[in-house]
Write an enzyme that holds these catalytic residues in place. Sequence first.
Site, short mmCIF file in Angstrom:
data_model
loop_
_atom_site.label_atom_id
_atom_site.label_comp_id
_atom_site.label_asym_id
_atom_site.label_seq_id
_atom_site.Cartn_x
_atom_site.Cartn_y
_atom_site.Cartn_z
N HIS A 24 -23.82 -10.78 -15.45
CA HIS A 24 -23.11 -12.00 -15.85
C HIS A 24 -24.02 -13.22 -15.87
CE1 HIS A 24 -20.99 -15.73 -14.72
NE2 HIS A 24 -20.10 -15.31 -15.60
N CYS B 19 -20.37 -41.40 -36.54
CA CYS B 19 -21.60 -40.80 -36.02
C CYS B 19 -21.88 -41.18 -34.57
CB CYS B 19 -22.79 -41.17 -36.90
SG CYS B 19 -23.10 -42.94 -37.02
#
Length: 786
Positions: free
Chosen positions: A412, A735
């Site tokens: 994991h 933006c």
Amino acid sequence: MSQYSYIKWFTEIQKEDVNVVGGKGANLGELTSMGVDVPPGFCVTAGAYDVFMKEAGLVDKVQELMKNLDVENVDDLQAVSGEVRDTIVNGEIYKPLEEEIIKAYEEFSKNIGIEDPEVAVRSSATAEDLPDASFAGQQDTYLHIHGDHELMNHVRKCWASLWTSRAIYYREKQGYDHFDVSLSVVVQKMVNSEKSGVMFTANPINGNTNEMMINASWGLGEAVVSGTVTPDEYTIDKAENTIVEKHIAEKNTMVVKKASGVGTEEISIAESLGPDFVDKECLTPKELTILIDQGQKIEQLYKKPQDIEWGIDRDTKHLYILQSRPITTLKKEDKGEVEAVEEKEELKALLRGLAASPGIGRGVVRHIKDVNEINKIQKGDILVTGMTNPDMVPAMRKSAAVVTDEGGRTCHAAIVSRELGIPCIVGSKNGTKILKEDQKITVDATRGVVYEGHVLQEKEEAKTENQAGGIANEQFLKAVAPVTATKIYMNLGEPSLIQRYKDLPFDGIGLMRTEFIFTNMIGAHPMYLVKTGQGQMMIDKLAEGISTVASAIYPRQIVVRMSDFRTNEFRGLKGGDEVEPIEANPMIGWRGVSRYISPEYEEGFRLECRAMRKVREEFGLTNVVAMLPFVRTPEELKVVKGIMEEEGLKQGKDFKIWIMAEVPSVVFQAEEFAQLVDGFSIGSNDLTQLVMGADRDNGVLNNMGYFDERNEAVKRAIKILVDACNKYGTTCSICGQGPSQYPEFAEFLVEAGITSMSVNPDTVDYTRRLVAQVEQKMILRKLRNL
């Protein structure tokens, strides 16, 4: 079987049932229907979790506990997680639901001919195992459970595991709404594995889809997945079914069923199986052949690379496929080369391990024994530990690299490191002993070597793609990217970085800043170059930088913002101190269009125009759009457009001009501006500071909450801009940082009618999925109101 409201048998489940039984459950059902050897069982549906939470009156309690949680505060995260889980574990189960689960378990017992059979009780979140997020190991699995009482206890524990600290942290960082995710529970015949492991049908280290990787160890697969043991590892050539590379590991521990009671325990392999088994190869050639065949078959069924857990039953010696899900962390094969900072520098290797997540990290060593010590990690440190635990994800995210004693390349922690883009070496055996606290080291996780000191550098920065946020290969990422009506653009500064980011699922570059080209490629003030007769050098270098990006993404659009240096920044360029005034407040001083039309700078702006014309005409890159920053009045806009036209940049069907909408005057005259240009790009950072009168660099005001795009005044200003653009058919983008930082702000923008968003590379994929969710919600609302 149709008599159940909250139970689905594997034979009833298809892969499309993710929202009903989660990713794990859907895959088990699909594999069953395809004839793959999956241990039989059933799923307690996600709807059962929702009913339990509602009937027990827990929804409001959990929402209250989660309110104002800062997931970066480890102590708060763990405390809130513990309270939520305790609340769920102690919740009263709706009686009809409890009766139905027990009835299904009894029917399952009869079907397999075993009274009170041992089962694996596994969590399957409805957002788990989707192509965009590996929630690997974020919820719990309980093994060797039997009897009605124990089953109900562990179903409740699985529900609670949806709220572990690592699951909460992951959802927050992946952009999932905590209350949009439910959890199904898989109840499956327990396979008492003699040997087990993980199989990737594509090489997860280098992204090679012509190879597969198999990890194997003794006992239950929990040891391999968790990283408790360093497993045997095989790399297979899929075309020839031959072993390309084989590492037989020293396997010291294994996980087995407890001798008495419920659950599992770790035991010594040497003591239980004998000392010869520590270094003994787990798999026989026949077992390996069966595994390879099964892996190829499953990949063909799903038509994409798979991450498969498997086990060979101790009693029957039969191979079972325990689960399969898409690989979510593939990257392009890393062929980057490294070299010493100085050619004659001698490298001193301290230790070796398995390269689990490629790249290079430099920093000082921080030893972490358990989750209670993760606050020791500061940004840029090297996390060194015995075995990396999923609870350490917040610390991993800050780390420059990770080194563990144990674990394989499919555990994991390795998966999470690849997902986060963190260099990681696992299975080093004695890294915690060799590497000393505060020692400076370099982790070369492409080759699995740790060096003394800070000694390596990349020949080409762009080749370490893993340090760009775990960017996956183009075909895989684009295949799973949702389609959105709102275009998702990307912001970019340094032109060379486009090679690192060009495969992300963006629709174009919404903001390319030219300041990096001036600083790194030109190095001199435009007016100094005019004065010294070096204007052509500036034109060529600026054109080179722009064309590097424009050609890499052609025919996708690239919006190039003309220079937006402030006076204090321009003074830093060669010759700048001779021509730049000293201003008391450069942030709102001589910048943007007011500079372009001034006699003191007009010639410099004309050089910028000629560079853009060169890109479009000489290089044929007509996907380039010009954007003008810090516009204040329609009158100055008309003047600057006249200058551009004189330089061969006439606004029309084949050449678009945008402006940055960041000054309040543009808001008040939004309709006039919308008729003069082809697009607005809302610079929400500057707009927020000017609307709120709050310097965005002022820490005191930031901490007090004044600088926030979500402020109602800022949102009203944005809505005015969007409405004006929509009225006149003008593109309206944004933006700033807001959309990728605040999900509710992104939702506001989509509902307001914005046509596109431009975000930083590390949030492109996340923002696209967030926008897709918002658009789907809007469609659903409209359908419901019909």
